[in-house]
Design a protein around this motif. Structure first.
Motif, PDB file in Angstrom:
ATOM      1  N   ARG A  29     -15.580  -6.937  37.954  1.00 20.44           N
ATOM      2  CA  ARG A  29     -15.427  -6.826  38.953  1.00 20.44           C
ATOM      3  C   ARG A  29     -14.485  -8.632  39.240  1.00 20.44           C
ATOM      4  O   ARG A  29     -13.763  -9.336  39.643  1.00 20.44           O
ATOM      5  N   HIS A  30     -14.351  -9.613  38.414  1.00 18.55           N
ATOM      6  CA  HIS A  30     -14.034 -11.108  38.623  1.00 18.55           C
ATOM      7  C   HIS A  30     -12.148 -10.780  38.592  1.00 18.55           C
ATOM      8  O   HIS A  30     -11.651 -12.068  38.442  1.00 18.55           O
ATOM      9  N   LEU A  31     -12.275 -10.049  37.671  1.00 14.68           N
ATOM     10  CA  LEU A  31     -10.418  -9.649  36.885  1.00 14.68           C
ATOM     11  C   LEU A  31      -9.841  -8.667  37.949  1.00 14.68           C
ATOM     12  O   LEU A  31     -10.411  -7.548  38.215  1.00 14.68           O
ATOM     13  N   LYS A  32      -8.315  -8.408  37.776  1.00 21.26           N
ATOM     14  CA  LYS A  32      -7.443  -7.690  38.808  1.00 21.26           C
ATOM     15  C   LYS A  32      -6.533  -6.873  37.662  1.00 21.26           C
ATOM     16  O   LYS A  32      -6.129  -7.119  37.247  1.00 21.26           O
ATOM     17  N   GLY A  33      -6.245  -5.543  37.919  1.00 21.97           N
ATOM     18  CA  GLY A  33      -5.748  -4.644  36.982  1.00 21.97           C
ATOM     19  C   GLY A  33      -6.886  -4.350  36.210  1.00 21.97           C
ATOM     20  O   GLY A  33      -7.973  -4.388  35.777  1.00 21.97           O
ATOM     21  N   PRO A  72      -8.093  -9.733  30.648  1.00 22.52           N
ATOM     22  CA  PRO A  72      -6.990  -8.117  31.140  1.00 22.52           C
ATOM     23  C   PRO A  72      -6.034  -7.443  30.400  1.00 22.52           C
ATOM     24  O   PRO A  72      -5.975  -8.212  29.321  1.00 22.52           O
ATOM     25  N   PRO A 154     -17.267  -2.179  41.892  1.00 16.69           N
ATOM     26  CA  PRO A 154     -16.359  -1.781  40.220  1.00 16.69           C
ATOM     27  C   PRO A 154     -17.666  -1.263  39.097  1.00 16.69           C
ATOM     28  O   PRO A 154     -17.088  -0.557  38.880  1.00 16.69           O
ATOM     29  N   GLU A 183      -9.112   1.227  33.716  1.00 16.29           N
ATOM     30  CA  GLU A 183      -8.550   0.586  35.900  1.00 16.29           C
ATOM     31  C   GLU A 183      -8.927   1.188  36.311  1.00 16.29           C
ATOM     32  O   GLU A 183      -8.790   2.511  36.226  1.00 16.29           O
TER      33      GLU A 183
END
Length: 239
Positions: A29-33, A72, A154, A183
């Motif tokens: 939840r601390h990252l995107k994509g 990622p 998330p 994702e």
């Protein structure tokens, strides 16, 4: 450091450690994509943990002990269309030809039959008639899973992407989630129902691979994931 937390016993998978999907989701939840999250050891329950920023992503640590890592990723996973009509059959663990009859944990936050909704997600995967290697379940959503925007948070999306993969690729075996690459593609309102599917991607030795996905009630693909499960000695994960 990004966050201090403890995984509440509510979110257990095995009786004495955190559910793998939930634990991976806490990091992701601390990252995107798309994110690849790996567990290096069973996440301890009710224990102070720290989410730490790294050059490549984040880690989950208990003091100097590395519990997990997330970074990622690129997720090139073809998701099967949701069968229509979706006809559910029997329990994958009891399917003919299974080599073992290890019974998954009744108190698991995601799939445990001893849990009640909404305290547990109660995602009980069944074989899908006419689709070999596929399982599915309806998932009753609840406002208790919502973030501030009213969408499923998330970590609960990641939780739902966990156990159906086990029932697709390793039913009846003592196996733990080692890695989940997921994702989130669209928001999912924390109300009504969704459908979660899992499908077998094969394996060798002690490794089992699977895909999982969540579909909203209107057919929107909400999230997808590829999981790696590791077969272990069942004596090591007994209550």
């Amino acid at each position: 450091m990004i966050e201090r937390l403890a995984i509440d016993a509510r979110f257990k998978g095995p009786p004495n450690s955190g559910n793998g999907g939930y634990s991976c989701g806490v990091m992701a939840r601390h990252l995107k994509g798309a994110v690849e999250a790996s567990l290096k050891l069973p996440p301890p329950l009710d224990t102070p943990l720290e989410i730490m920023q790294t050059d490549g992503g984040v880690t989950m640590q208990h003091g100097d002990t590395l519990v997990g890592i997330a970074k990622p990723a690129t997720l090139d996973l073809e998701v099967p269309a949701l069968p229509s009509p979706l006809v559910l059959g029997g329990d994958p663990v009891d399917a003919p030809g299974r080599p073992a009859k290890f019974r998954p944990f009744g108190t698991c936050f995601v799939c445990g039959h001893d849990r009640t909704h909404p305290d547990g997600l109660c995602i009980h995967s069944k074989l899908v008639d006419g689709h070999d290697g596929m399982v599915a379940s309806q998932w009753a959503l609840d406002v208790g899973y919502a973030d501030e925007a009213g969408n499923v948070a998330p970590e609960f999306i990641w939780s739902a992407l966990d156990c159906p993969g086990y029932f697709a690729c390793a039913p009846g075996e003592a196996a733990l989630l080692g890695r989940l690459t997921a994702e989130i593609l669209a928001p999912l309102k924390a109300e009504g129902e969704a459908t979660v599917i899992g499908w077998d991607l094969g394996g060798a030795g002690r490794k089992r691979r699977c895909g999982t996905a969540i579909y909203a009630a209107d057919g929107t693909l909400v999230a997808k994931a590829e999981g790696l499960w590791i077969v272990v000695d069942p004596e090591k994960i007994k209550a």
